[in-house]
Motif scaffolding. Structure first.
Motif, PDB file in Angstrom:
ATOM      1  N   GLU A 163       0.810  -1.210   0.000  1.00  0.00           N
ATOM      2  CA  GLU A 163       0.000   0.000   0.000  1.00  0.00           C
ATOM      3  C   GLU A 163       0.845   1.262   0.000  1.00  0.00           C
ATOM      4  N   HIS A 164       2.001   1.209   0.631  1.00  0.00           N
ATOM      5  CA  HIS A 164       2.826   2.409   0.817  1.00  0.00           C
ATOM      6  C   HIS A 164       4.101   2.393  -0.027  1.00  0.00           C
ATOM      7  N   GLN A 165       4.265   1.434  -0.902  1.00  0.00           N
ATOM      8  CA  GLN A 165       5.508   1.336  -1.668  1.00  0.00           C
ATOM      9  C   GLN A 165       5.608   2.423  -2.730  1.00  0.00           C
ATOM     10  N   ASP A 166       6.849   2.806  -3.013  1.00  0.00           N
ATOM     11  CA  ASP A 166       7.144   3.770  -4.080  1.00  0.00           C
ATOM     12  C   ASP A 166       7.144   3.003  -5.404  1.00  0.00           C
ATOM     13  N   ARG A 167       6.088   3.147  -6.158  1.00  0.00           N
ATOM     14  CA  ARG A 167       5.937   2.355  -7.373  1.00  0.00           C
ATOM     15  C   ARG A 167       6.876   2.795  -8.485  1.00  0.00           C
ATOM     16  N   SER A 168       7.498   3.924  -8.322  1.00  0.00           N
ATOM     17  CA  SER A 168       8.432   4.390  -9.351  1.00  0.00           C
ATOM     18  C   SER A 168       9.699   3.542  -9.383  1.00  0.00           C
ATOM     19  N   VAL A 169       9.991   2.811  -8.312  1.00  0.00           N
ATOM     20  CA  VAL A 169      11.196   1.979  -8.298  1.00  0.00           C
ATOM     21  C   VAL A 169      10.887   0.528  -8.675  1.00  0.00           C
ATOM     22  N   TRP A 170       9.646   0.233  -8.972  1.00  0.00           N
ATOM     23  CA  TRP A 170       9.326  -1.120  -9.441  1.00  0.00           C
ATOM     24  C   TRP A 170      10.018  -1.358 -10.786  1.00  0.00           C
ATOM     25  N   ASP A 171      10.392  -2.596 -11.038  1.00  0.00           N
ATOM     26  CA  ASP A 171      11.136  -2.973 -12.235  1.00  0.00           C
ATOM     27  C   ASP A 171      10.164  -3.146 -13.406  1.00  0.00           C
ATOM     28  N   ARG A 172      10.070  -2.128 -14.232  1.00  0.00           N
ATOM     29  CA  ARG A 172       9.113  -2.151 -15.335  1.00  0.00           C
ATOM     30  C   ARG A 172       9.481  -3.180 -16.401  1.00  0.00           C
ATOM     31  N   GLN A 173      10.760  -3.451 -16.572  1.00  0.00           N
ATOM     32  CA  GLN A 173      11.177  -4.471 -17.539  1.00  0.00           C
ATOM     33  C   GLN A 173      10.699  -5.849 -17.100  1.00  0.00           C
ATOM     34  N   GLY A 202      -4.008 -22.461 -15.192  1.00  0.00           N
ATOM     35  CA  GLY A 202      -3.454 -23.108 -14.015  1.00  0.00           C
ATOM     36  C   GLY A 202      -3.337 -22.158 -12.841  1.00  0.00           C
ATOM     37  N   ARG A 203      -2.999 -22.721 -11.692  1.00  0.00           N
ATOM     38  CA  ARG A 203      -2.944 -21.902 -10.476  1.00  0.00           C
ATOM     39  C   ARG A 203      -1.854 -20.846 -10.541  1.00  0.00           C
ATOM     40  N   PHE A 204      -0.713 -21.161 -11.166  1.00  0.00           N
ATOM     41  CA  PHE A 204       0.353 -20.161 -11.240  1.00  0.00           C
ATOM     42  C   PHE A 204      -0.042 -19.019 -12.158  1.00  0.00           C
ATOM     43  N   ALA A 205      -0.776 -19.336 -13.231  1.00  0.00           N
ATOM     44  CA  ALA A 205      -1.246 -18.280 -14.111  1.00  0.00           C
ATOM     45  C   ALA A 205      -2.221 -17.364 -13.384  1.00  0.00           C
ATOM     46  N   LEU A 206      -3.111 -17.938 -12.579  1.00  0.00           N
ATOM     47  CA  LEU A 206      -4.074 -17.117 -11.836  1.00  0.00           C
ATOM     48  C   LEU A 206      -3.370 -16.264 -10.784  1.00  0.00           C
ATOM     49  N   MET A 207      -2.390 -16.836 -10.105  1.00  0.00           N
ATOM     50  CA  MET A 207      -1.637 -16.061  -9.118  1.00  0.00           C
ATOM     51  C   MET A 207      -0.852 -14.945  -9.797  1.00  0.00           C
ATOM     52  N   ALA A 208      -0.305 -15.246 -10.981  1.00  0.00           N
ATOM     53  CA  ALA A 208       0.413 -14.210 -11.736  1.00  0.00           C
ATOM     54  C   ALA A 208      -0.539 -13.112 -12.180  1.00  0.00           C
ATOM     55  N   ALA A 209      -1.762 -13.487 -12.540  1.00  0.00           N
ATOM     56  CA  ALA A 209      -2.748 -12.475 -12.943  1.00  0.00           C
ATOM     57  C   ALA A 209      -3.062 -11.534 -11.789  1.00  0.00           C
ATOM     58  N   ILE A 210      -3.147 -12.073 -10.577  1.00  0.00           N
ATOM     59  CA  ILE A 210      -3.377 -11.236  -9.397  1.00  0.00           C
ATOM     60  C   ILE A 210      -2.203 -10.273  -9.201  1.00  0.00           C
ATOM     61  N   ALA A 211      -0.975 -10.814  -9.322  1.00  0.00           N
ATOM     62  CA  ALA A 211       0.207  -9.959  -9.189  1.00  0.00           C
ATOM     63  C   ALA A 211       0.220  -8.877 -10.260  1.00  0.00           C
ATOM     64  N   ALA A 212      -0.235  -9.219 -11.469  1.00  0.00           N
ATOM     65  CA  ALA A 212      -0.240  -8.246 -12.568  1.00  0.00           C
ATOM     66  C   ALA A 212      -1.214  -7.106 -12.298  1.00  0.00           C
ATOM     67  N   VAL A 213      -2.364  -7.400 -11.686  1.00  0.00           N
ATOM     68  CA  VAL A 213      -3.312  -6.333 -11.352  1.00  0.00           C
ATOM     69  C   VAL A 213      -2.640  -5.312 -10.427  1.00  0.00           C
ATOM     70  N   HIS A 214      -1.911  -5.806  -9.437  1.00  0.00           N
ATOM     71  CA  HIS A 214      -1.194  -4.894  -8.530  1.00  0.00           C
ATOM     72  C   HIS A 214      -0.120  -4.118  -9.287  1.00  0.00           C
ATOM     73  N   ASP A 215       0.676  -4.824 -10.104  1.00  0.00           N
ATOM     74  CA  ASP A 215       1.810  -4.192 -10.773  1.00  0.00           C
ATOM     75  C   ASP A 215       1.370  -3.133 -11.773  1.00  0.00           C
ATOM     76  N   GLU A 216       0.210  -3.331 -12.382  1.00  0.00           N
ATOM     77  CA  GLU A 216      -0.238  -2.423 -13.421  1.00  0.00           C
ATOM     78  C   GLU A 216      -1.142  -1.308 -12.888  1.00  0.00           C
ATOM     79  N   SER A 217      -1.430  -1.323 -11.579  1.00  0.00           N
ATOM     80  CA  SER A 217      -2.213  -0.251 -10.968  1.00  0.00           C
ATOM     81  C   SER A 217      -1.312   0.956 -10.715  1.00  0.00           C
ATOM     82  N   ARG A 218      -1.757   2.132 -11.077  1.00  0.00           N
ATOM     83  CA  ARG A 218      -0.935   3.330 -10.905  1.00  0.00           C
ATOM     84  C   ARG A 218      -0.719   3.685  -9.443  1.00  0.00           C
ATOM     85  N   SER A 219      -1.667   3.312  -8.599  1.00  0.00           N
ATOM     86  CA  SER A 219      -1.560   3.591  -7.170  1.00  0.00           C
ATOM     87  C   SER A 219      -2.394   2.554  -6.415  1.00  0.00           C
ATOM     88  N   TRP A 220      -2.227   2.552  -5.099  1.00  0.00           N
ATOM     89  CA  TRP A 220      -3.014   1.635  -4.268  1.00  0.00           C
ATOM     90  C   TRP A 220      -4.507   1.913  -4.420  1.00  0.00           C
TER      91      TRP A 220
END
Length: 417
Positions: A264-274, A293-311
């Motif tokens: 929630e409080h992380q500086d998203r500007s330092v996330w690794d965009r590559q 598969g389960r790993f694809a679904l878990m990755a999709a959840i991670a992608a929603v967070h990574d692609e959100s501009r803010s919390w």
């Protein structure tokens, strides 16, 4: 040996154990012929390094030194037990061993690690035994650390690992990467191993640091190896996508004082965009499989967070829907816990808290600190300060990682403040 030199050697051996254990053990199994002999030889090599390096100096390539020492020790043990060995089950067929020490090729070690993974993940073994044994052997985790990864008592895990080793010997399970016709039935176990290797490094069960970078890097390396080995497998693509999308946030997880920073409080500007871009491309491949598969679904959840501009921009409804799918694919108490957290942000903290409270009856979560910590967070957001304090105190008691303990102590002050 001067005290300073002794401390330097001890530190070098400890570092080599963290970084080179799998490198050394995987290569030694081919000489030893069985896992127990290989483990004993490798342990002897590390013990020898403590004394030898004090006199000769720390070698430029500790892994190569330890591998040669361990293989020589294993060869000596086989020679001494040659008569008895003829009647014992072996991982290698007798004709593959000619009495000499095979050439040492450091470039071949990654394949040896894959051989060790596939040996430990043979379908003749119970699924949990495959994962536990590989964590123990490939990563050098203690039995206690493996037990924590499985949320079971140490004694239970010790018995499970011992039974798995005996099964490998008794069933003559070969030390090799299986042919293409056998790969499919073996991949799930291997992926589970690699995922637990990575997650154990991503957040260490115990110790002074939040992360064990050696294990996280090992998990990443193994995921990439599997991608090369099985480039068309959507489950492998899903696992590598999940690791990349999670690893992309690594540099924002700690502040300048090495204290934990929540997503929630992380500086998203330092996330690794590559890494996010690479992970998203792999996710597309993984989601093309039906059902995903389960790993694809878990990755999709991670992608929603990574692609959100803010919390505040996070699409919690989408995350909740993905957790519903994940529950169908892989029902587990930990998935239910994460779904309850998503429900709290999607539908209201009271609803999320009710789900978390219901999970208190799950035996597997009885000593899981993140359940108590999640309850404490929702209680804070609901303004129930005293109850939140009790929850954080419970989480603190159950947590063995010092970085997380510091974080929880800080949260203990929030409700009262």
């Amino acid at each position: 040996m001067p005290r300073a030199a002794s401390a330097e050697v001890a530190a070098a051996v400890a570092d080599a154990h963290r970084r080179e254990w799998a490198f050394v053990l995987a290569a030694t199994v081919r000489v030893a012929g069985d896992i127990d002999t290989a483990e004993e030889a490798v342990q002897d090599a590390y013990a020898s390094a403590l004394s030898s390096w004090g006199g000769s100096g720390i070698p430029r390539n500790p892994g190569a030194w330890l591998t040669v020492a361990a293989r020589r020790r294993a060869l000596d043990m086989r020679r001494r037990a040659a008569t008895v060995q003829r009647s014992l089950p072996r991982l290698l067929e007798p004709e593959e061993y000619d009495g000499g020490l095979p050439d040492f090729d450091p470039d071949g070690i990654p394949d040896d690690r894959l051989r060790l993974i596939f040996t430990c993940c043979h379908p003749a073994l119970a699924f949990e035994a495959r994962v536990a044994l590989t964590l123990r052997l490939l990563c050098g985790l203690s039995t206690a650390e493996v037990a924590r990864a499985f949320l079971v008592p140490e004694s239970t895990m010790a018995a499970r690992i011992t039974r798995a080793k005996k099964k490998i010997a008794a069933a003559h399970i070969p030390y090799r990467v299986p042919p293409a016709s056998e790969l499919h039935e073996r991949v799930d176990g291997v992926l589970a191993v690699v995922y637990l290797v990575y997650t154990t490094g991503h957040t260490a069960p115990s110790g002074t640091e939040l992360m064990r970078r050696d294990l996280a890097e090992r998990g990443m390396e193994l995921a990439r190896m599997l991608r090369v080995l099985l480039p068309a497998d959507p489950a492998v693509a899903g696992l590598l996508a999940l690791v990349l999308l999670t690893e992309a946030r690594r540099d924002a997880r700690l502040d300048e004082h090495h204290d934990v920073v929540l997503l929630e409080h992380q500086d998203r500007s330092v996330w690794d965009r590559q890494a996010i871009s690479e992970g998203a491309a792999l996710l597309g491949e993984a989601l093309a499989a039906r059902p995903p598969g389960r790993f694809a679904l878990m990755a999709a959840i991670a992608a929603v967070h990574d692609e959100s501009r803010s919390w505040s921009d996070t699409d919690w409804q989408e995350i909740l829907g993905l957790y519903d799918l994940l529950m169908e694919r892989w029902p587990s108490p930990v998935v239910r816990l994460n779904r309850a957290i998503a429900l709290g942000f999607a539908a209201g903290f009271s609803e999320g808290l009710a789900e978390l409270d219901a999970l208190g009856a799950e035996p597997q979560l009885a000593r899981y600190p993140y359940l108590a910590a999640a309850r404490g967070d929702f209680l804070v957001r609901l303004g129930r300060a005293e109850e939140a304090r009790v929850a954080f105190e419970e989480a603190l008691i159950l947590t063995d990682n010092d970085a997380e303990r510091r974080f929880l102590r800080g949260r203990l002050d929030e409700p009262a403040g």
